[in-house]
Design a protein around this motif. Sequence first.
Motif, PDB file in Angstrom:
ATOM      1  N   GLY A  63       0.662  -1.486  -0.014  1.00  0.00           N
ATOM      2  CA  GLY A  63       0.072   0.094  -0.062  1.00  0.00           C
ATOM      3  C   GLY A  63       0.698   1.229   0.028  1.00  0.00           C
ATOM      4  O   GLY A  63       2.261   1.249   0.087  1.00  0.00           O
ATOM      5  N   ASN A 151      -6.062   0.932  -1.361  1.00  0.00           N
ATOM      6  CA  ASN A 151      -4.740   1.467  -0.982  1.00  0.00           C
ATOM      7  C   ASN A 151      -3.881   1.176  -2.193  1.00  0.00           C
ATOM      8  O   ASN A 151      -3.213   0.065  -2.492  1.00  0.00           O
ATOM      9  N   THR A 254      -4.510  10.614   1.212  1.00  0.00           N
ATOM     10  CA  THR A 254      -5.428   9.776   1.909  1.00  0.00           C
ATOM     11  C   THR A 254      -6.786  10.973   1.796  1.00  0.00           C
ATOM     12  O   THR A 254      -6.761  12.108   2.278  1.00  0.00           O
TER      13      THR A 254
END
Length: 447
Positions: A63, A151, A254
Motif C-alpha cells: 500500500g 490502498n 489519504t
Amino acid sequence: MVAFVSHKREAIHRAVRDMYTAVATAPQQSFHFPTGRRACDVLGYPQQRIADLPEAAVESFAGVGYPFAAEVIRKGDCVLDIGSGSGTDALISARLVGAGGHVYALDMTAPMRAKLQAAAASAGVTNLETLDGDAEAIPLPDQSVDVVTTNGVLNLVPDKPRAFAEIHRVLKPGGRLQIADIALAKPVAERFRQDPQMWAECVVGAVDEERYLAMLREAGFQGVERLGQFDYFGLSSNAKTREVAGLFNAHAITLRAVKPTTVAATATSGRRAVVNLLREVAGVAAAMVAWFVCAGVPALLAAFSAIGAAGLAQHAFMVPAFAALLCVSVFLLWRSGWLRNDLRPFWLALASAAFAIVTTWLSLVKIYPMPGWWSYLGVAGLVGASLWSFRMARRPGSCVDEMVREAQWRERWGSGTQRLARFMLSGLLVVAALVGLYTSVVVFAPT
C-alpha cells in the motif's frame, strides 16, 4: 476502436499483474517501492493493528498510505477492499466490522488472492470473501456495500472515471469511501502513459491531485475530504524512481468521501454511452499521437514531404516552403534526440538539411552550375536520420530516462507563458529567415 482501447487496458492489467505476482511470490525481493512490515510502520499503521496479523499477509503489503485514518468503517458493515493484495487491509477491515459484518477482497492477481485466503484461514477469519476482478468492473450488485476501501490501487487503473463510477454504483446510499493513493502536482506527458510497463513501475498512471478530487465529485461523491499527504516515493530504494517522483511531485494522499443518501441521476444511459464513446475516441487519438511523437515518425513524414517539395522547388516562393519542411524535420529530431540524450541523428539531419537547402538555392540562382537533383541527396540523408531516430526510439528500457528528460525540458524552458513567448520569438526569426531566403532567390536568380 473498442478493441484498440481494450488491448491497451489488458496490456496495462497484465503488466500490473506481473509486478504484483512478484510481490506475492517473492516478498523478500527488493522492489522500487517499499513493501512488507517496514512499509506498514512508516505509513502510519498502529502496531496493535498489524502485530498479530499472519506474516503472509503483511510481508507482501504494497500500500501507499493508511486509509483507516478516515475512520469510516463501523461494526456490522459490509466492506469492499479494491486491490486487496495479500490482505493486510482486508483482515484489518474484517476485525473492524466484527462477526456481524462482511468483507469482500477484490484483486485481479491470483497469487495475491491465494495468499490472502491462506492468511485468513490461519487467522480464523470467516467473514471475508475473495473476488477475482478489478475496479473497472466490480463483480457485485448495485448498492451492496457500506464502505469501499482501497490502498495504492486506483493510480494503476487505466479508466479512472469508470472505476469511480463503479465504486459509486456498488455503495449503498450514504455509503462511505476511504482511499490512499498516488497523486501528482505536475502532469505526465501523454506519450509516456502509452507504455504499459510504466504503469506498473512508476507514476505515469497517476493524475494530478485536483483532477483526482474532481473525478470523485463528477462520479457523484460528496464530502470529498483530503486528510493528508505523504512522501511515499521518498522511501523507495531506487534512485531513478525517487528522481522521477520528485520531478512530478508524486505523493500519497489519504481521502474520504460519501455517497449521498438521495442520489440524483448524473447522466442518462444514453448520455453515459456518448461520454464513454468520446472518451474512447480521445484515448485512441491520444495514443496514436503519442506513438507518432515517441517514435520520431513526424520527422520521417516531414522528410518525405520535403522530397515532394524538392521536386516543386522551381520557383522562388517554393524555396522557403521546402526549407521550412526540412527545418520542421530537424527540430523534431533535435527534440527527440535531446530527450534520449543522443543527438547523433540530429547532427546527421542538420548537415543533410543544410546541404539540401544550399544545393537547391544554388541550382536556382545559377551562381554555380549544379543539377537540381543534388538536393535529393540531402533529403535522403534526412530520411536516413529519421529512420535512425525511429530505431533508437524502439530500444527497450529508455522510457524512464526520457520521462526524466521531458520533465527537465519543461523546467528548463519555464512556464507555459514563457514557452509561448519563446515560441513566438523563434517563429518570427524563422519567418524572417524564410523571407530573406525568398528575397535572395528573387534577387540573384537569372531573369
